[in-house]
Design a protein around this motif. Structure first.
Motif, PDB file in Angstrom:
ATOM      1  N   LYS A  96       0.916  -1.176  -0.136  1.00 32.84           N
ATOM      2  CA  LYS A  96      -0.085  -0.030   0.084  1.00 32.84           C
ATOM      3  C   LYS A  96       0.616   1.276  -0.036  1.00 32.84           C
ATOM      4  CE  LYS A  96      -4.003  -2.080   2.399  1.00 32.84           C
ATOM      5  NZ  LYS A  96      -4.865  -1.911   3.559  1.00 32.84           N
ATOM      6  N   LYS A  97       1.973   1.163   0.701  1.00 31.88           N
ATOM      7  CA  LYS A  97       2.804   2.434   0.843  1.00 31.88           C
ATOM      8  C   LYS A  97       3.579   2.855  -0.467  1.00 31.88           C
ATOM      9  CE  LYS A  97       3.891   2.399   5.631  1.00 31.88           C
ATOM     10  NZ  LYS A  97       5.104   2.054   6.645  1.00 31.88           N
ATOM     11  N   ILE A  98       3.766   1.686  -1.001  1.00 32.34           N
ATOM     12  CA  ILE A  98       4.760   1.794  -2.450  1.00 32.34           C
ATOM     13  C   ILE A  98       3.732   2.363  -3.389  1.00 32.34           C
ATOM     14  CG2 ILE A  98       5.871   0.298  -4.028  1.00 32.34           C
ATOM     15  CD1 ILE A  98       6.914  -1.655  -2.187  1.00 32.34           C
ATOM     16  N   LEU A  99       2.517   1.682  -3.384  1.00 32.29           N
ATOM     17  CA  LEU A  99       1.530   2.174  -4.515  1.00 32.29           C
ATOM     18  C   LEU A  99       1.326   3.589  -4.250  1.00 32.29           C
ATOM     19  CD1 LEU A  99      -0.619  -0.990  -4.818  1.00 32.29           C
ATOM     20  CD2 LEU A  99       1.228  -0.006  -6.627  1.00 32.29           C
ATOM     21  N   THR A 100       0.939   3.840  -2.985  1.00 30.81           N
ATOM     22  CA  THR A 100       0.550   5.412  -2.705  1.00 30.81           C
ATOM     23  C   THR A 100       1.629   6.139  -2.752  1.00 30.81           C
ATOM     24  OG1 THR A 100      -1.002   4.447  -1.062  1.00 30.81           O
ATOM     25  CG2 THR A 100      -0.386   6.786  -0.784  1.00 30.81           C
ATOM     26  N   LYS A 101       2.877   5.987  -2.707  1.00 28.80           N
ATOM     27  CA  LYS A 101       4.171   6.696  -2.916  1.00 28.80           C
ATOM     28  C   LYS A 101       4.161   6.959  -4.529  1.00 28.80           C
ATOM     29  CE  LYS A 101       8.394   8.521  -1.652  1.00 28.80           C
ATOM     30  NZ  LYS A 101       8.300   9.934  -1.976  1.00 28.80           N
ATOM     31  N   SER A 102       4.024   5.911  -5.070  1.00 28.60           N
ATOM     32  CA  SER A 102       3.993   5.856  -6.631  1.00 28.60           C
ATOM     33  C   SER A 102       3.027   6.766  -7.246  1.00 28.60           C
ATOM     34  CB  SER A 102       4.083   4.294  -7.268  1.00 28.60           C
ATOM     35  OG  SER A 102       4.262   4.411  -8.669  1.00 28.60           O
ATOM     36  N   PHE A 103       1.965   6.616  -6.927  1.00 28.99           N
ATOM     37  CA  PHE A 103       0.738   7.536  -7.449  1.00 28.99           C
ATOM     38  C   PHE A 103       0.483   8.805  -6.830  1.00 28.99           C
ATOM     39  CE2 PHE A 103      -0.332   2.844  -8.504  1.00 28.99           C
ATOM     40  CZ  PHE A 103      -0.456   2.972 -10.008  1.00 28.99           C
ATOM     41  N   TYR A 104       0.754   8.884  -5.672  1.00 25.35           N
ATOM     42  CA  TYR A 104       0.599  10.375  -5.055  1.00 25.35           C
ATOM     43  C   TYR A 104       1.802  11.092  -4.961  1.00 25.35           C
ATOM     44  CZ  TYR A 104      -4.115   8.657  -4.574  1.00 25.35           C
ATOM     45  OH  TYR A 104      -5.469   8.102  -4.964  1.00 25.35           O
ATOM     46  N   GLY A 105       2.961  10.310  -4.883  1.00 27.49           N
ATOM     47  CA  GLY A 105       4.330  11.175  -4.601  1.00 27.49           C
ATOM     48  C   GLY A 105       4.658  11.137  -3.135  1.00 27.49           C
ATOM     49  N   THR A 106       3.702  10.666  -2.232  1.00 29.51           N
ATOM     50  CA  THR A 106       3.891  10.623  -0.743  1.00 29.51           C
ATOM     51  C   THR A 106       3.508   9.345  -0.251  1.00 29.51           C
ATOM     52  OG1 THR A 106       3.446  11.665   1.361  1.00 29.51           O
ATOM     53  CG2 THR A 106       1.916  12.287  -0.417  1.00 29.51           C
ATOM     54  N   GLU A 107       3.609   9.047   1.048  1.00 33.93           N
ATOM     55  CA  GLU A 107       3.261   7.665   1.800  1.00 33.93           C
ATOM     56  C   GLU A 107       1.752   8.112   2.173  1.00 33.93           C
ATOM     57  OE1 GLU A 107       5.915   6.213   4.383  1.00 33.93           O
ATOM     58  OE2 GLU A 107       7.329   5.382   2.681  1.00 33.93           O
ATOM     59  N   SER A 108       1.490   9.518   2.509  1.00 29.87           N
ATOM     60  CA  SER A 108       0.126   9.853   3.321  1.00 29.87           C
ATOM     61  C   SER A 108      -0.596  10.580   2.185  1.00 29.87           C
ATOM     62  CB  SER A 108       0.518  10.566   4.484  1.00 29.87           C
ATOM     63  OG  SER A 108       1.243  11.756   4.337  1.00 29.87           O
ATOM     64  N   VAL A 109      -1.900  10.305   2.134  1.00 30.83           N
ATOM     65  CA  VAL A 109      -2.791  10.976   1.329  1.00 30.83           C
ATOM     66  C   VAL A 109      -4.027  11.663   2.597  1.00 30.83           C
ATOM     67  CG1 VAL A 109      -4.577  10.793  -0.401  1.00 30.83           C
ATOM     68  CG2 VAL A 109      -2.376   9.405  -0.446  1.00 30.83           C
ATOM     69  N   HIS A 110      -4.088  12.927   2.206  1.00 25.28           N
ATOM     70  CA  HIS A 110      -4.898  13.668   3.098  1.00 25.28           C
ATOM     71  C   HIS A 110      -4.812  13.304   4.605  1.00 25.28           C
ATOM     72  CE1 HIS A 110      -7.226  14.336  -0.585  1.00 25.28           C
ATOM     73  NE2 HIS A 110      -7.176  13.213  -0.989  1.00 25.28           N
ATOM     74  N   GLY A 111      -3.495  13.442   4.972  1.00 25.22           N
ATOM     75  CA  GLY A 111      -3.239  13.390   6.357  1.00 25.22           C
ATOM     76  C   GLY A 111      -3.210  11.988   6.937  1.00 25.22           C
ATOM     77  N   LYS A 112      -3.503  10.867   6.303  1.00 21.09           N
ATOM     78  CA  LYS A 112      -3.593   9.696   6.574  1.00 21.09           C
ATOM     79  C   LYS A 112      -2.432   8.836   5.993  1.00 21.09           C
ATOM     80  CE  LYS A 112      -8.749   9.279   6.720  1.00 21.09           C
ATOM     81  NZ  LYS A 112      -9.915   8.384   6.372  1.00 21.09           N
ATOM     82  N   THR A 113      -1.789   8.373   6.883  1.00 21.59           N
ATOM     83  CA  THR A 113      -0.530   7.436   6.540  1.00 21.59           C
ATOM     84  C   THR A 113      -1.144   6.151   6.239  1.00 21.59           C
ATOM     85  OG1 THR A 113       1.069   8.841   7.993  1.00 21.59           O
ATOM     86  CG2 THR A 113       1.619   6.574   7.305  1.00 21.59           C
ATOM     87  N   VAL A 114      -0.510   5.542   5.103  1.00 26.43           N
ATOM     88  CA  VAL A 114      -1.219   4.036   4.784  1.00 26.43           C
ATOM     89  C   VAL A 114      -0.408   3.196   5.534  1.00 26.43           C
ATOM     90  CG1 VAL A 114      -1.392   2.583   2.919  1.00 26.43           C
ATOM     91  CG2 VAL A 114      -1.655   4.871   2.569  1.00 26.43           C
TER      92      VAL A 114
END
Length: 114
Positions: A96-114
């Motif tokens: 989940k972290k890798i995909l979030t980092k890959s698509f959003y550029g960061t490990e957390s989206v909207h203040g939520k860490t995956v």
């Protein structure tokens, strides 16, 4: 490791497989999946560590995919996990972290860490 889970799953689904072997195959599939998650996690953590250590090449590295991202996206790890419905691997924090980092550029989206 993920290819091994595919082979185990095919053998598990065979009508020739006895219940005792099915139990052993399930255990092996779970073990292989856990190993695959650990390997992916180690690669991802190493990528993060290398990125911090190479501060002068930061801009160049920001544009390049990390080794963990390449394994998931280019080398078929993600495709194999989806194809075999390996939800344990797909739902792991590391993936989940890798995909979030890959698509959003960061490990957390909207203040939520995956």
């Amino acid at each position: 490791m993920l290819v091994g889970t595919v082979l185990l799953q095919h053998e598990f689904n065979s009508w020739k497989t006895t219940p005792l072997w099915k139990e052993k195959l399930q255990h092996l599939e779970k073990t292989f999946t856990e190993k695959a998650i650990k390997i992916t996690s180690y690669i991802y953590e190493d990528d993060k560590k290398n990125k911090k250590n190479n501060a002068k090449n930061e801009k160049k590295e920001a544009d390049d995919n990390t080794h963990a991202e390449r394994l998931l996206l280019n080398h078929g790890y993600l495709r194999e996990a989806i194809y075999t419905e390996n939800t344990t691997y797909l739902e792991s924090d590391t993936v989940k972290k890798i995909l979030t980092k890959s698509f959003y550029g960061t490990e957390s989206v909207h203040g939520k860490t995956v």
